[in-house]
Motif scaffolding. Sequence first.
Motif, PDB file in Angstrom:
ATOM      1  N   GLU A 231       0.864  -1.189   0.000  1.00 15.65           N
ATOM      2  CA  GLU A 231       0.000   0.000   0.000  1.00 15.65           C
ATOM      3  C   GLU A 231       0.894   1.229   0.000  1.00 15.65           C
ATOM      4  O   GLU A 231       2.001   1.194   0.536  1.00 15.65           O
ATOM      5  CB  GLU A 231      -0.856   0.036   1.266  1.00 15.65           C
ATOM      6  N   LEU A 232       0.356   2.275  -0.565  1.00 13.99           N
ATOM      7  CA  LEU A 232       1.076   3.550  -0.597  1.00 13.99           C
ATOM      8  C   LEU A 232       0.274   4.559   0.225  1.00 13.99           C
ATOM      9  O   LEU A 232      -0.939   4.692   0.044  1.00 13.99           O
ATOM     10  CB  LEU A 232       1.195   3.982  -2.063  1.00 13.99           C
ATOM     11  N   PHE A 233       0.976   5.226   1.135  1.00 18.52           N
ATOM     12  CA  PHE A 233       0.327   6.215   2.008  1.00 18.52           C
ATOM     13  C   PHE A 233       0.883   7.597   1.691  1.00 18.52           C
ATOM     14  O   PHE A 233       1.882   7.721   0.979  1.00 18.52           O
ATOM     15  CB  PHE A 233       0.604   5.865   3.473  1.00 18.52           C
ATOM     16  N   PHE A 234       0.257   8.623   2.240  1.00 13.85           N
ATOM     17  CA  PHE A 234       0.667   9.991   1.944  1.00 13.85           C
ATOM     18  C   PHE A 234       1.125  10.684   3.223  1.00 13.85           C
ATOM     19  O   PHE A 234       0.458  10.577   4.263  1.00 13.85           O
ATOM     20  CB  PHE A 234      -0.496  10.766   1.310  1.00 13.85           C
ATOM     21  N   GLU A 235       2.240  11.392   3.085  1.00 17.07           N
ATOM     22  CA  GLU A 235       2.833  12.109   4.223  1.00 17.07           C
ATOM     23  C   GLU A 235       1.814  13.071   4.850  1.00 17.07           C
ATOM     24  O   GLU A 235       1.013  13.674   4.122  1.00 17.07           O
ATOM     25  CB  GLU A 235       4.009  12.923   3.662  1.00 17.07           C
ATOM     26  N   ASN A 236       1.898  13.228   6.140  1.00 12.31           N
ATOM     27  CA  ASN A 236       1.083  14.206   6.878  1.00 12.31           C
ATOM     28  C   ASN A 236      -0.420  14.059   6.665  1.00 12.31           C
ATOM     29  O   ASN A 236      -1.134  15.053   6.570  1.00 12.31           O
ATOM     30  CB  ASN A 236       1.473  15.648   6.505  1.00 12.31           C
ATOM     31  N   THR A 237      -0.910  12.833   6.542  1.00 10.72           N
ATOM     32  CA  THR A 237      -2.365  12.671   6.450  1.00 10.72           C
ATOM     33  C   THR A 237      -2.884  12.059   7.753  1.00 10.72           C
ATOM     34  O   THR A 237      -2.113  11.506   8.543  1.00 10.72           O
ATOM     35  CB  THR A 237      -2.784  11.776   5.263  1.00 10.72           C
TER      36      THR A 237
END
Length: 286
Positions: A231-237
């Motif tokens: 999975e790919l996540f997003f910084e500062n979420t």
Amino acid sequence: MKDINQFTLTEAVKASFKTEEGSRFKFLLEGFIDHLHDYTREVNMTHEEWMGILMFLYDCGQISTPERHEFILLSDVLGLSALVDMINSRGGATEGSNLGPFYLDNAPKLELGGDLAKDRDGATILVHGVVRDSLGNPLAGALVDTWQADGAGTYPIQEQASGQDKYDLRGLITTNDNGEYWYTTVLPKSYTVPYDGPVGRLLRAGDRHAWRAAHLHYIVRAKGYRAITTELFFENTEYIDNDAVFGVRKSLIAKLEPVKKTDTLPATEKKPDAKCRFDFILAPEG
Ligand code: BEZ
Ligand code: FE
């Protein structure tokens, strides 16, 4: 057998199974019995507590259907799915993370630069990168299979009653000669794992939330290489530090940056508002 007591019982139970010497099955079964018995002795389990655990497992079975896997969810919230992912990740390759319950085989083909989101509400993001082997060589013809929730945190497969196509927001992309992939999609939102069943009761009992950090799912395959599910996540979420199923790894967090006029980006069907780059690294098979 007459002299059996709470300490000799464990060996007696293990010996009652006629399993092949040296087999993996014997190893798994005996380890399970050992740890289960040790745990039961260690906590000094009462009848009421043990019946409570059995009834909880019964409830997990009762609510399960081919579409709802409460035992997998239990494994997820207890961190066991994450632990198995971690144990099976190969050094030098992209770390593995949750498959989740919404994967479908045979996702529709998506051309390089194509758009997954169609007319959905939300920010359009460009996702791009290279699929490489552990030595850094680009892998041409690798398959990047992706699926995701929409800008409201819903998977189309959950909304079939309202006429959504379960194959929406899914795509199978083939990398070009340089191992590159790129496409646009809608920025997914965080969502909750199902919490209206026994696992939800467990979360509430432990004052835990059911939210997953927003993510994109991938299975990346190439001939001769070990496929990775990640999975790919997003910084500062939101929930990046306390994902309900422990799916986030530092190495799987990408930076989402606004697209600037001066950026040179690969050609896409739809103009992106933001971009994020992520390279997948595959380890050789075996
Ligand atoms: C998901 O990422 O889709 C998911 C993972 C675990 C439980 C529920 C959903
Ligand atoms: Fe998901």
